[in-house]
Design an enzyme around this catalytic site. Sequence first.
Site, short mmCIF file in Angstrom:
data_model
loop_
_atom_site.label_atom_id
_atom_site.label_comp_id
_atom_site.label_asym_id
_atom_site.label_seq_id
_atom_site.Cartn_x
_atom_site.Cartn_y
_atom_site.Cartn_z
N TYR A 158 0.77 -1.23 0.00
CA TYR A 158 0.00 0.00 0.00
C TYR A 158 0.81 1.29 0.00
O TYR A 158 0.27 2.36 -0.28
CB TYR A 158 -0.98 -0.03 1.17
CG TYR A 158 -2.05 -1.09 0.95
CD1 TYR A 158 -3.13 -0.84 0.12
CD2 TYR A 158 -1.93 -2.34 1.53
CE1 TYR A 158 -4.08 -1.81 -0.13
CE2 TYR A 158 -2.88 -3.32 1.29
CZ TYR A 158 -3.95 -3.06 0.46
OH TYR A 158 -4.89 -4.02 0.21
N PHE B 161 -10.45 -4.58 10.64
CA PHE B 161 -11.58 -4.62 9.70
C PHE B 161 -11.12 -5.04 8.31
O PHE B 161 -9.94 -5.08 8.03
CB PHE B 161 -12.24 -3.23 9.63
CG PHE B 161 -11.31 -2.09 9.37
CD1 PHE B 161 -11.01 -1.71 8.08
CD2 PHE B 161 -10.72 -1.39 10.42
CE1 PHE B 161 -10.14 -0.66 7.82
CE2 PHE B 161 -9.85 -0.34 10.18
CZ PHE B 161 -9.55 0.02 8.88
#
Length: 402
Positions: free
Chosen positions: A122, A402
């Site tokens: 990322y 999450f």
Amino acid sequence: MTIEIRFAASVDELRTGMAAGTRGFGDELLDDDFERHSKTMAPDRFLTAYDGAAPVGAAASYPFTLTIPGGEVPAAGVTWVAVLPTHRRRGILTQFMRRQLDDVHERGEPIAILWASEAAIYGRFGYGVAAPTLMMNADRARFAFRDDAGAVGAVRILDTTEANELLPPLHEQVRRQIPGMIARSAETWSTYRFADPERWRRGAGPKFFAVYERDGAPEGYAQYRIKEDWDEGFSRAELRVHEAFGVTPAATREVWRFLFGIDLIVRVSGSLDPGSPLFLSVVDPRSLHLRLGEGLWLRLVDVEAALRARSYVGVDAVVLDVRDHVCAWNAGRYRVGSTVERTDAGADLALDVADLASVYLGAFDFHALARAERVCELTPGAVDRASALFRTARPPFCSEDF
């Protein structure tokens, strides 16, 4: 190969996308999984990649409220990012990131956050390490507090009904104090925090909820499981802590006292807030066996809006020249001080948007960036001034996976 990437237009398409994402992680989407996930995931935030009619990958985001220094801000919680092994290394992930960042920007959410399944991915899309976490695998037998005056208050085990009444307000008090934490909806509590499917236990027992009370008032809580193990008549059990919080340092101490005081436990494991007083509170810090992980990644989708939402220390402004090769609207110079604005003035510091993300919540300062050669000081003393300006009272932490 022509790949179409689109948001789910119906519940059926949402399920199709979730099934593809689950397969990308080597698992399967069960009926109860979909029922749970569909309560918190809107179809118009779920992207699916199609090769013809076949779903081959997924990416999605939750609408979160993120605590930041001095306040809170809307944030997109990026999740479900996966591509089937038959279609990897073909640019699908890059298409997902491009489409998702455009969508988050159009929604007016200035920040995107995620937990990375692969840490190397990322950074190239402008995400920076923003809230590192500590992983603990503590030796219970060696646990003791320094200068311990003894327990204060009491702990009770709760059933799910009472936990639903007491824990959410306590979490809300805590999360407003800690940058990096996320507000929880009632659906999140019911479908994830209080849910306890057998497959989530991974060989451990049921989830327990405990509340710490002082003078009858709740001030802290813990969620945990116990993984039993026996060897020649002796327990080798592990206590797996899902959450342990107090609204004050004293309450936090008593929650940990309770967890480390549970009988027949050899190891106590779980994530630990880097700002927790526990490390300095125990006689033998080494016995906690702490390991550092990169934790939460953050992406400034709208640099100006994100900088304006944050608080600063003092009024000695600096001008930041921010590079952003993915979100071109961010590239430029920003004067940051008592106010935040775009400017054509000469820059004091130059850096990439991913590195600005690493200082945004207070996990690092500009001195740390300079030592890592991740910021260029264009005006003498600018690193000192910027570090003072962005200073926070405590490091960030995100307890939400999450």
